[in-house]
Design a protein around this motif. Structure first.
Motif, PDB file in Angstrom:
ATOM      1  N   ASN A   1      29.368  40.451  36.774  1.00 18.06           N
ATOM      2  CA  ASN A   1      30.122  39.758  37.818  1.00 18.06           C
ATOM      3  C   ASN A   1      30.694  38.430  37.332  1.00 18.06           C
ATOM      4  O   ASN A   1      31.797  38.040  37.720  1.00 18.06           O
ATOM      5  CB  ASN A   1      29.225  39.505  39.038  1.00 18.06           C
ATOM      6  CG  ASN A   1      28.860  40.793  39.751  1.00 18.06           C
ATOM      7  OD1 ASN A   1      29.612  41.763  39.719  1.00 18.06           O
ATOM      8  ND2 ASN A   1      27.712  40.812  40.394  1.00 18.06           N
ATOM      9  N   PHE A   2      29.944  37.748  36.467  1.00 13.56           N
ATOM     10  CA  PHE A   2      30.401  36.463  35.937  1.00 13.56           C
ATOM     11  C   PHE A   2      31.702  36.629  35.157  1.00 13.56           C
ATOM     12  O   PHE A   2      32.666  35.886  35.336  1.00 13.56           O
ATOM     13  CB  PHE A   2      29.317  35.855  35.053  1.00 13.56           C
ATOM     14  CG  PHE A   2      29.734  34.584  34.363  1.00 13.56           C
ATOM     15  CD1 PHE A   2      29.829  33.401  35.061  1.00 13.56           C
ATOM     16  CD2 PHE A   2      30.039  34.586  33.006  1.00 13.56           C
ATOM     17  CE1 PHE A   2      30.220  32.223  34.429  1.00 13.56           C
ATOM     18  CE2 PHE A   2      30.423  33.420  32.370  1.00 13.56           C
ATOM     19  CZ  PHE A   2      30.519  32.238  33.089  1.00 13.56           C
ATOM     20  N   ILE A   3      31.721  37.643  34.280  1.00  8.99           N
ATOM     21  CA  ILE A   3      32.918  37.889  33.475  1.00  8.99           C
ATOM     22  C   ILE A   3      34.073  38.342  34.347  1.00  8.99           C
ATOM     23  O   ILE A   3      35.220  37.911  34.184  1.00  8.99           O
ATOM     24  CB  ILE A   3      32.617  38.931  32.374  1.00  8.99           C
ATOM     25  CG1 ILE A   3      31.560  38.380  31.402  1.00  8.99           C
ATOM     26  CG2 ILE A   3      33.886  39.293  31.607  1.00  8.99           C
ATOM     27  CD1 ILE A   3      31.097  39.387  30.382  1.00  8.99           C
ATOM     28  N   ASP A   4      33.777  39.243  35.298  1.00  7.22           N
ATOM     29  CA  ASP A   4      34.833  39.760  36.170  1.00  7.22           C
ATOM     30  C   ASP A   4      35.428  38.683  37.064  1.00  7.22           C
ATOM     31  O   ASP A   4      36.598  38.754  37.455  1.00  7.22           O
ATOM     32  CB  ASP A   4      34.284  40.888  37.050  1.00  7.22           C
ATOM     33  CG  ASP A   4      34.445  42.246  36.381  1.00  7.22           C
ATOM     34  OD1 ASP A   4      34.968  42.280  35.254  1.00  7.22           O
ATOM     35  OD2 ASP A   4      34.041  43.255  36.974  1.00  7.22           O
ATOM     36  N   ASN A   5      34.649  37.663  37.418  1.00  6.36           N
ATOM     37  CA  ASN A   5      35.153  36.586  38.277  1.00  6.36           C
ATOM     38  C   ASN A   5      36.020  35.602  37.503  1.00  6.36           C
ATOM     39  O   ASN A   5      36.907  34.967  38.071  1.00  6.36           O
ATOM     40  CB  ASN A   5      33.983  35.840  38.932  1.00  6.36           C
ATOM     41  CG  ASN A   5      33.304  36.668  40.002  1.00  6.36           C
ATOM     42  OD1 ASN A   5      33.921  37.547  40.607  1.00  6.36           O
ATOM     43  ND2 ASN A   5      32.025  36.401  40.230  1.00  6.36           N
ATOM     44  N   ILE A   6      35.759  35.453  36.206  1.00  4.36           N
ATOM     45  CA  ILE A   6      36.512  34.498  35.399  1.00  4.36           C
ATOM     46  C   ILE A   6      37.852  35.072  34.950  1.00  4.36           C
ATOM     47  O   ILE A   6      38.880  34.389  34.985  1.00  4.36           O
ATOM     48  CB  ILE A   6      35.675  34.069  34.165  1.00  4.36           C
ATOM     49  CG1 ILE A   6      34.514  33.198  34.598  1.00  4.36           C
ATOM     50  CG2 ILE A   6      36.536  33.327  33.160  1.00  4.36           C
ATOM     51  CD1 ILE A   6      33.628  32.768  33.462  1.00  4.36           C
ATOM     52  N   LEU A   7      37.859  36.335  34.535  1.00  4.45           N
ATOM     53  CA  LEU A   7      39.056  36.923  33.938  1.00  4.45           C
ATOM     54  C   LEU A   7      40.285  36.896  34.844  1.00  4.45           C
ATOM     55  O   LEU A   7      41.366  36.509  34.385  1.00  4.45           O
ATOM     56  CB  LEU A   7      38.764  38.360  33.491  1.00  4.45           C
ATOM     57  CG  LEU A   7      39.879  39.025  32.680  1.00  4.45           C
ATOM     58  CD1 LEU A   7      40.127  38.249  31.394  1.00  4.45           C
ATOM     59  CD2 LEU A   7      39.526  40.470  32.361  1.00  4.45           C
TER      60      LEU A   7
ATOM     61  N   PRO B   1      44.099  35.893  42.714  1.00  2.00           N
ATOM     62  CA  PRO B   1      44.391  37.009  41.794  1.00  2.00           C
ATOM     63  C   PRO B   1      43.495  38.208  42.088  1.00  2.00           C
ATOM     64  O   PRO B   1      42.302  38.050  42.338  1.00  2.00           O
ATOM     65  CB  PRO B   1      44.091  36.411  40.413  1.00  2.00           C
ATOM     66  CG  PRO B   1      44.221  34.940  40.594  1.00  2.00           C
ATOM     67  CD  PRO B   1      43.764  34.651  41.996  1.00  2.00           C
ATOM     68  N   LYS B   2      44.071  39.398  42.069  1.00  2.90           N
ATOM     69  CA  LYS B   2      43.299  40.605  42.344  1.00  2.90           C
ATOM     70  C   LYS B   2      42.276  40.857  41.236  1.00  2.90           C
ATOM     71  O   LYS B   2      42.517  40.580  40.073  1.00  2.90           O
ATOM     72  CB  LYS B   2      44.231  41.814  42.457  1.00  2.90           C
ATOM     73  CG  LYS B   2      45.095  41.817  43.714  1.00  2.90           C
ATOM     74  CD  LYS B   2      45.942  43.087  43.771  1.00  2.90           C
ATOM     75  CE  LYS B   2      46.793  43.118  45.030  1.00  2.90           C
ATOM     76  NZ  LYS B   2      47.635  44.349  45.085  1.00  2.90           N
ATOM     77  N   LYS B   3      41.137  41.402  41.649  1.00  5.31           N
ATOM     78  CA  LYS B   3      40.082  41.721  40.694  1.00  5.31           C
ATOM     79  C   LYS B   3      40.049  43.221  40.439  1.00  5.31           C
ATOM     80  O   LYS B   3      40.146  44.023  41.364  1.00  5.31           O
ATOM     81  CB  LYS B   3      38.719  41.268  41.227  1.00  5.31           C
ATOM     82  CG  LYS B   3      38.582  39.770  41.394  1.00  5.31           C
ATOM     83  CD  LYS B   3      37.194  39.426  41.910  1.00  5.31           C
ATOM     84  CE  LYS B   3      37.035  37.917  42.100  1.00  5.31           C
ATOM     85  NZ  LYS B   3      35.689  37.566  42.617  1.00  5.31           N
TER      86      LYS B   3
ATOM     87  N   GLY C   1      36.877  42.901  33.099  1.00  8.87           N
ATOM     88  CA  GLY C   1      36.456  41.779  32.262  1.00  8.87           C
ATOM     89  C   GLY C   1      35.347  42.155  31.308  1.00  8.87           C
ATOM     90  O   GLY C   1      35.386  41.826  30.116  1.00  8.87           O
ATOM     91  N   PHE C   2      34.364  42.879  31.825  1.00  8.31           N
ATOM     92  CA  PHE C   2      33.234  43.275  30.993  1.00  8.31           C
ATOM     93  C   PHE C   2      33.688  44.192  29.861  1.00  8.31           C
ATOM     94  O   PHE C   2      33.292  44.025  28.704  1.00  8.31           O
ATOM     95  CB  PHE C   2      32.185  43.975  31.859  1.00  8.31           C
ATOM     96  CG  PHE C   2      30.897  44.264  31.144  1.00  8.31           C
ATOM     97  CD1 PHE C   2      29.939  43.279  30.988  1.00  8.31           C
ATOM     98  CD2 PHE C   2      30.647  45.521  30.619  1.00  8.31           C
ATOM     99  CE1 PHE C   2      28.750  43.532  30.330  1.00  8.31           C
ATOM    100  CE2 PHE C   2      29.467  45.791  29.952  1.00  8.31           C
ATOM    101  CZ  PHE C   2      28.514  44.798  29.817  1.00  8.31           C
ATOM    102  N   ILE C   3      34.529  45.174  30.196  1.00 10.14           N
ATOM    103  CA  ILE C   3      35.030  46.110  29.187  1.00 10.14           C
ATOM    104  C   ILE C   3      35.879  45.381  28.150  1.00 10.14           C
ATOM    105  O   ILE C   3      35.765  45.621  26.944  1.00 10.14           O
ATOM    106  CB  ILE C   3      35.843  47.236  29.855  1.00 10.14           C
ATOM    107  CG1 ILE C   3      34.925  48.101  30.722  1.00 10.14           C
ATOM    108  CG2 ILE C   3      36.542  48.100  28.798  1.00 10.14           C
ATOM    109  CD1 ILE C   3      35.659  49.137  31.525  1.00 10.14           C
TER     110      ILE C   3
END
Length: 212
Positions: free
Chosen positions: A36-42, A62-64, A69-71
């Motif tokens: 979640n941390f990576i997905d929220n930053i990207l 921005p849409k998530k 992000g993790f991938i």
């Protein structure tokens, strides 16, 4: 069946279930938190450099894309590890490494982080020589790892540097001790010794990891 016996069995089953589920739950929580941390930053980074790439949601954010992000980070790390083995790229990495290590202000942070990660993995691993070390008294021993065997820079000719990890923590302490107060562990691997120390001695040493 008497009530006290039923209650005792209930507590026993509860503790057994807790022992099984707690490590699984903690692992899932840690991986999910990183995910979640990576997905929220990207999305924020992409939205800053290319606002139209992902678009925006109803709130204008921005849409998530879950998992993107993790991938992406995983692929980048693998790609860097792969291409760093080539001659040209390895020379560029070495050059960049030397620049960072000679830059005032950045040098301390970069070299510390680099040495920390290299201590656990790679060709320069430091935690690969597990030992028993006696520090406070000759009758008490702790699991440690020799990180330096030559301490002439500190004026110590018969001493070695030993890192002693703390149980249930990612911290530890560094000691300079005389070599005769250190015993090399030869029956188990360094990884098993580290796991045993961090777990407070409650983990089981795997037979397959014992040294011949």
């Amino acid at each position: 069946m008497k009530s006290p016996h039923i209650f005792k069995k209930f507590i026993q089953y509860f503790l057994q279930g807790l022992i099984i589920l707690a490590p699984i739950a903690i692992t899932i929580y840690a991986v999910t938190a990183l995910f979640n941390f990576i997905d929220n930053i990207l999305p924020s980074l992409i939205g800053y450099f290319s606002p139209d790439l992902l678009g925006t949601d109803a709130n204008g954010n921005p849409k998530k894309i879950p998992g993107l992000g993790f991938i992406l980070v995983t692929l980048i790390v693998i790609l860097v590890g792969y291409i760093s083995s080539s001659f040209i790229v390895s020379k560029l990495v070495d050059l960049f490494d030397k620049v960072l290590e000679r830059t005032p202000g950045i040098k301390l942070l970069y070299s510390t982080v680099k040495d920390f990660f290299e201590a656990f993995a790679g060709n320069k691993r430091k935690f690969d020589k597990s030992v028993l070390v006696s520090i406070e008294t000759t009758d008490v021993w702790q699991i440690g790892f020799i990180t330096q065997e030559d301490l002439h820079e500190f004026g110590l000719q018969e001493y070695v540097a030993v890192y002693v990890p703390q149980s249930y923590a990612f911290t530890g302490r560094l000691y300079f001790v005389k070599a005769d107060r250190v015993r090399l562990i030869t029956d188990i691997s360094s990884a098993e010794a580290m796991k045993f120390a961090i777990s407070g001695g409650v983990t089981t040493i795997e037979e397959d990891d014992k040294k011949s």
